[in-house]
Enzyme design. Structure first.
Site, PDB file in Angstrom:
ATOM      1  N   THR A  73      -7.818   9.585   8.366  1.00 17.20           N
ATOM      2  CA  THR A  73      -8.051   8.379   8.755  1.00 17.20           C
ATOM      3  C   THR A  73      -7.298   7.327   8.009  1.00 17.20           C
ATOM      4  OG1 THR A  73      -9.917   8.274   7.278  1.00 17.20           O
ATOM      5  CG2 THR A  73     -10.417   8.478   9.606  1.00 17.20           C
ATOM      6  N   PHE A 120     -14.981   0.800  11.280  1.00 15.52           N
ATOM      7  CA  PHE A 120     -15.774   1.685  10.383  1.00 15.52           C
ATOM      8  C   PHE A 120     -17.298   1.818  11.143  1.00 15.52           C
ATOM      9  CE2 PHE A 120     -12.725  -0.250   7.576  1.00 15.52           C
ATOM     10  CZ  PHE A 120     -11.915   0.868   6.939  1.00 15.52           C
ATOM     11  N   CYS A 174     -19.471   3.718   7.799  1.00 13.72           N
ATOM     12  CA  CYS A 174     -18.733   4.307   7.035  1.00 13.72           C
ATOM     13  C   CYS A 174     -19.128   4.037   5.609  1.00 13.72           C
ATOM     14  CB  CYS A 174     -17.326   4.115   7.424  1.00 13.72           C
ATOM     15  SG  CYS A 174     -16.212   4.979   6.224  1.00 13.72           S
TER      16      CYS A 174
END
Ligand code: HEM
Length: 453
Positions: free
Chosen positions: A271, A394, A401
């Site tokens: 990512t 996120f 996240c």
């Protein structure tokens, strides 16, 4: 006579969103090529799009409905079954996939490892990776910068998860994860859209052996650490070993430690590499933005590589990272399964319906962004207001996240160091955004790289 004008497109690489209704077969065919092409064009204009391809699904782009799914009624919208099916063979019931009490205690135990103070303490690893990456790129020429950023972020994540020299075989783990993602992604897409079972799925993963090897490597490193005790500067393994649920005082077993550390590697490395590769592509796409970015980075850093202490002053670099995350969110599709009868954005939702959160479409929605396909880091200039649920690289709510500040710090440190020292130019090979579990540049990001004078 050859023209001296180079064709410069107005917009950076984007998907031709789908304008035709798709049947089951059409969906299956497109899903094999690129899931992003399944997004109908109306998804960047309407707040919600619903359909049925076997199962009922709803694509949600309305910030208020997103707030309900991700934050207000999170227990009614657990992670979809598909997410669990794809990820469990690799990372067990770790933080990313667990639900309810089993998720809650792991999140509480892992939270201190990602607290700002610890993330800053891990920054020297990021500075070293930035230094090494800029040295490699300084050789110049036409380079696939995605391959380079993957190498840099894998250095970081493997150093901060298992930093010791305990025979941790990075290449084995890296290879196994790549093989796994490539296989898992193809299976997943057809399932997310609830396509009937008679549509043939590509064979299940041939990487069972790779997965076993990856787990073995991680287990060995954890056992070795239990014998040797913590490092001087604790890494994520030390921090997770020390973590405990503040309520029950339970700490993680060996298998739970392993699954969570592998989760950090899977969730955290590609990512961040994608964010950096797309950001470099965007800088090459817009030389004026690159000029401004290089001026800021040069003024703050001089000849040094960036450190955690520089991050607050690298504000324009951070804006570029945010804009790259908007245009090319690595997690471009999230999904949930509804547990209840509900109304979302005026639509009826039934228990078992799939709720698709197409972050790619949200970030390019015409009701939320001006000229959404254009590259403009000033959208993220300090003081510019936007709905919290219009920008979700996120995620949001309790399942946001856990590594977001870690990833942002890493991206700013590496991008600033690279752009201060190197110049990036487009070549004839343009990346095509394709979704394979994450939003990847198909064919790589080939840029001409040269050291700045
Ligand atoms: C630019 C880089 C990154 C992006 C775009 C990203 C994106 C996301 C997103 C969208 C979610 C929420 C998924 C959902 O709600 O279904 C998530 C969760 C998660 N991420 Fe990241 N991530 C990044 C970096 C990292 C890093 C560096 C780590 C760890 C070192 C990490 C570990 C995790 C974990 C463990 C979860 C699950 C959290 C929970 O459910 O409690 N991520 N990430």
């Amino acid at each position: 006579m050859a023209s001296c004008f180079r064709y410069m497109p107005t917009y950076p690489a984007r998907i031709n969103l789908n304008r035709k209704p798709l049947g089951v077969i059409g969906t299956a065919l497109l899903a094999r090529r690129n899931v992003l092409e399944l997004i109908p064009e109306i998804a960047v204009r309407q707040p919600m799009v619903s359909g049925r391809t076997g199962a009922r699904w709803h694509m949600v782009m309305d910030p208020d409905a997103l707030r309900i799914v991700l934050k207000d009624r999170v227990d009614d919208y657990p992670k979809s079954l598909v997410t669990q099916l794809i990820l469990e063979p690799a990372i067990g019931k770790s933080l990313f996939v667990a639900e309810g009490a089993h998720w809650r205690w792991q999140r509480r135990a892992a939270a201190p490892a990602f607290a700002q103070r610890n993330v800053e303490a891990l920054a020297p690893v990021m500075t070293a990776a930035a230094e090494a990456s800029s040295r490699r790129l300084a050789q110049g020429g036409v380079v696939d910068v995605f391959a380079e950023t993957v190498a840099a972020t894998f250095d970081v994540i493997s150093d901060v998860t298992f930093s010791g020299d305990e025979g941790f075989d990075r290449d084995a783990v890296h290879g196994a994860i790549d093989a796994y993602i490539a296989g898992a992604a193809r299976v997943s897409v057809l399932d997310i859209m609830g396509l009937p079972r008679w549509i043939p799925r590509p064979g299940r993963l041939a990487s069972g052996g790779d997965l076993r090897r990856m787990k073995q490597v991680a287990d060995d490193a954890i056992r070795a650490r239990a014998r040797s005790g913590p490092r001087g500067v604790p890494d994520l393994l030390d921090l997770l070993r020390a973590g405990e649920d503040p309520e029950t005082h339970r700490s993680m077993t060996g298998a739970e430690l392993r699954d969570n550390l592998l989760t950090f590697i899977v969730a955290g490395h590609e990512t961040t590499a994608l964010t950096l590769a797309w950001a470099l592509y965007l800088l090459a796409f817009d030389p004026e933005v690159q000029h401004r970015a290089a001026a800021e980075a040069g003024a703050v850093l001089g000849a040094r590589a960036a450190t955690a202490a520089d991050v607050p002053r690298l504000t324009y670099i951070r804006q570029i990272v945010d804009e790259a995350l908007r245009l090319y969110p690595p997690a471009a599709f999230l999904s949930r399964t509804s547990r209840i009868h509900d109304r979302l954005g005026g639509r009826e939702v039934w228990p078992g319906d799939t709720i698709v959160l197409p972050i790619y479409a949200l970030h390019r929605h015409h009701m939320l962004w001006d000229d959404p396909d254009s590259f403009d880091p000033d959208r993220f200039a300090p003081g510019v207001q936007r709905d919290r649920f219009a920008f979700l690289p996120f995620g949001a709510g309790p399942r946001i996240c856990i590594g977001a500040s870690f990833a942002l710090q890493e991206a700013v440190i590496i991008l600033a160091t690279l752009v201060a020292r190197l110049r990036f130019q487009l070549t004839d090979r343009h990346p095509e955004p394709r979704m394979i579990l994450t939003l990847r540049p198909h064919g790589g990001v080939w840029l001409r790289v040269e050291p700045r004078a």
